[in-house]
Design an enzyme around this catalytic site. Structure first.
Site, PDB file in Angstrom:
ATOM      1  N   ASN A 117       0.862  -1.255  -0.154  1.00  0.00           N
ATOM      2  CA  ASN A 117       0.051  -0.086   0.036  1.00  0.00           C
ATOM      3  C   ASN A 117       0.708   1.363  -0.124  1.00  0.00           C
ATOM      4  OD1 ASN A 117       0.696  -0.720   2.822  1.00  0.00           O
ATOM      5  ND2 ASN A 117      -0.940   0.671   3.558  1.00  0.00           N
ATOM      6  N   GLU A 134       0.227   5.506   0.786  1.00  0.00           N
ATOM      7  CA  GLU A 134      -0.759   6.326   1.003  1.00  0.00           C
ATOM      8  C   GLU A 134      -0.169   7.695   0.580  1.00  0.00           C
ATOM      9  OE1 GLU A 134      -1.930   4.243   5.190  1.00  0.00           O
ATOM     10  OE2 GLU A 134      -0.825   6.272   5.275  1.00  0.00           O
ATOM     11  N   ALA A 156      -0.934  11.888   1.471  1.00  0.00           N
ATOM     12  CA  ALA A 156      -1.401  13.291   2.361  1.00  0.00           C
ATOM     13  C   ALA A 156      -3.049  13.359   1.966  1.00  0.00           C
ATOM     14  CB  ALA A 156      -0.801  14.173   2.553  1.00  0.00           C
ATOM     15  N   TYR A 177      -5.129  11.503   0.955  1.00  0.00           N
ATOM     16  CA  TYR A 177      -5.972  10.278   1.152  1.00  0.00           C
ATOM     17  C   TYR A 177      -6.410   9.567  -0.159  1.00  0.00           C
ATOM     18  CZ  TYR A 177      -5.799  11.483   6.123  1.00  0.00           C
ATOM     19  OH  TYR A 177      -5.203  11.806   7.326  1.00  0.00           O
ATOM     20  N   GLU A 236      -2.880  -4.740  -3.083  1.00  0.00           N
ATOM     21  CA  GLU A 236      -3.601  -5.532  -4.248  1.00  0.00           C
ATOM     22  C   GLU A 236      -3.552  -4.885  -5.398  1.00  0.00           C
ATOM     23  OE1 GLU A 236      -4.666  -4.923  -1.073  1.00  0.00           O
ATOM     24  OE2 GLU A 236      -6.213  -6.188  -0.614  1.00  0.00           O
TER      25      GLU A 236
END
Length: 137
Positions: A42, A44, A46, A48, A55
């Site tokens: 994953n 990320e 800031a 979002y 996956e």
């Protein structure tokens, strides 16, 4: 490839996670029909919404390399400083799987490691899924 081996690769991918906001690391190892394994973690952001799950990272890597058929994916998650834990794929990831995988035969391996994992079909995790077959006339 045995599911435990695929889970080990997912654990290794989990270590590469960029998750400074949730501190929840996820790794995935996707087995293509060719036998090639594509890993993902994953990532990320800031803001979002630009973030991407492990996956989907694995699927995007595989498709960008020309792989279109898949046998299985192993997924493992957990807090940054904690023990690995079972991390079922989110709805968006399940929908991406539906695009490329047979719901009845594609295996989704969930668990905490090579010795603790269980296989599910995509149909079990996404009953009545909507896929390319729904659009064919």
């Amino acid at each position: 490839m045995k599911y435990g081996e695929l889970m080990k690769l997912a654990l290794e991918a989990r270590e590469k996670s960029y998750s400074p906001y949730s501190n929840y690391r996820v790794g995935a190892a996707l087995l293509g029909e060719s036998g090639t394994v594509f890993t993902g973690c994953n990532v990320e952001n800031a803001a979002y919404s630009p973030g991407i799950c492990a996956e989907r990272t694995a699927f995007v890597k595989a498709v960008s390399e020309g792989e279109r058929n898949f046998r299985a994916i192993a997924i493992v998650g957990g807090p940054k400083d904690g023990m690995p834990e079972t991390a079922p794929p989110c709805g968006v990831c399940r929908q991406v799987m539906m695009e490329f995988c047979s719901p009845d035969t594609f295996a989704i391996i969930l668990g905490t490691g090579p010795e603790d994992c269980r296989s599910y079909t995509l149909a079990e995790l996404l009953p009545k899924g909507f896929g390319p077959g729904n659009l064919k006339k």
